[in-house]
Design a protein around this motif. Structure first.
Motif, PDB file in Angstrom:
ATOM      1  N   ARG A  29       0.852  -1.188   0.000  1.00  0.00           N
ATOM      2  CA  ARG A  29       0.000   0.000   0.000  1.00  0.00           C
ATOM      3  C   ARG A  29       0.875   1.220   0.000  1.00  0.00           C
ATOM      4  NH1 ARG A  29      -4.396   1.143   3.756  1.00  0.00           N
ATOM      5  NH2 ARG A  29      -4.775   2.589   2.080  1.00  0.00           N
ATOM      6  N   ASP A  30       0.484   2.219  -0.763  1.00  0.00           N
ATOM      7  CA  ASP A  30       1.192   3.491  -0.808  1.00  0.00           C
ATOM      8  C   ASP A  30       0.342   4.504  -0.048  1.00  0.00           C
ATOM      9  OD1 ASP A  30       2.383   5.904  -1.358  1.00  0.00           O
ATOM     10  OD2 ASP A  30       2.725   5.457  -3.477  1.00  0.00           O
ATOM     11  N   TYR A  31       0.758   4.849   1.165  1.00  0.00           N
ATOM     12  CA  TYR A  31      -0.051   5.728   2.005  1.00  0.00           C
ATOM     13  C   TYR A  31      -0.047   7.178   1.525  1.00  0.00           C
ATOM     14  CZ  TYR A  31      -0.664   1.781   5.084  1.00  0.00           C
ATOM     15  OH  TYR A  31      -1.006   0.556   5.581  1.00  0.00           O
ATOM     16  N   ALA A  32       0.761   7.490   0.510  1.00  0.00           N
ATOM     17  CA  ALA A  32       0.734   8.827  -0.087  1.00  0.00           C
ATOM     18  C   ALA A  32      -0.453   8.975  -1.035  1.00  0.00           C
ATOM     19  CB  ALA A  32       2.034   9.102  -0.829  1.00  0.00           C
ATOM     20  N   LEU A  33      -1.061   7.845  -1.428  1.00  0.00           N
ATOM     21  CA  LEU A  33      -2.208   7.847  -2.340  1.00  0.00           C
ATOM     22  C   LEU A  33      -3.482   7.536  -1.561  1.00  0.00           C
ATOM     23  CD1 LEU A  33      -0.691   5.729  -5.246  1.00  0.00           C
ATOM     24  CD2 LEU A  33      -0.820   8.214  -5.107  1.00  0.00           C
ATOM     25  N   GLN A  37      -5.287   4.092  -5.355  1.00  0.00           N
ATOM     26  CA  GLN A  37      -4.665   2.775  -5.233  1.00  0.00           C
ATOM     27  C   GLN A  37      -5.507   1.694  -5.903  1.00  0.00           C
ATOM     28  OE1 GLN A  37      -2.545   1.904  -1.417  1.00  0.00           O
ATOM     29  NE2 GLN A  37      -3.679   3.726  -0.771  1.00  0.00           N
ATOM     30  N   ALA A  38      -6.818   1.761  -5.741  1.00  0.00           N
ATOM     31  CA  ALA A  38      -7.701   0.767  -6.365  1.00  0.00           C
ATOM     32  C   ALA A  38      -7.613   0.850  -7.890  1.00  0.00           C
ATOM     33  CB  ALA A  38      -9.136   0.975  -5.898  1.00  0.00           C
ATOM     34  N   LEU A  39      -7.507   2.056  -8.442  1.00  0.00           N
ATOM     35  CA  LEU A  39      -7.364   2.197  -9.890  1.00  0.00           C
ATOM     36  C   LEU A  39      -6.043   1.604 -10.366  1.00  0.00           C
ATOM     37  CD1 LEU A  39      -8.319   3.169 -12.628  1.00  0.00           C
ATOM     38  CD2 LEU A  39      -7.452   5.454 -12.056  1.00  0.00           C
ATOM     39  N   ILE A  40      -4.969   1.813  -9.610  1.00  0.00           N
ATOM     40  CA  ILE A  40      -3.671   1.214  -9.964  1.00  0.00           C
ATOM     41  C   ILE A  40      -3.773  -0.307  -9.969  1.00  0.00           C
ATOM     42  CG2 ILE A  40      -1.313   0.853  -9.112  1.00  0.00           C
ATOM     43  CD1 ILE A  40      -1.412   3.833  -8.200  1.00  0.00           C
TER      44      ILE A  40
END
Length: 77
Positions: free
Chosen positions: A32-36, A41-44
């Protein structure tokens, strides 16, 4: 039209992850990237799922309920 379901889930050990699934195939993403935010994140995750399946990128994307998103594709080659 094909739909990809993306869910935000929590593993038995308490680790959060995203899961993309469609027609019997699935992809779990534990990083998980907490900057997003969760939508980004779901779209990535949806795009990664499409790339893994060698499908075109999603044409539509939206949030449902219960931490679930859906990405749609016009067609699959």
């Amino acid at each position: 039209m094909l739909a990809i379901k993306v869910q935000y889930l929590v593993d038995e050990d308490g680790s959060p992850y995203f899961k993309a699934s469609c027609d019997g195939g699935e992809l779990d993403v534990y990083h998980r990237d907490y900057a997003l935010n969760a939508n980004e994140q779901a779209l990535i995750v949806a795009k990664s799922f499409c790339k893994r399946k060698d499908w075109p990128e999603p044409k539509g994307f939206g949030w449902l309920e219960n931490d679930t998103w859906v990405a749609t594709l016009e067609s699959v080659i």
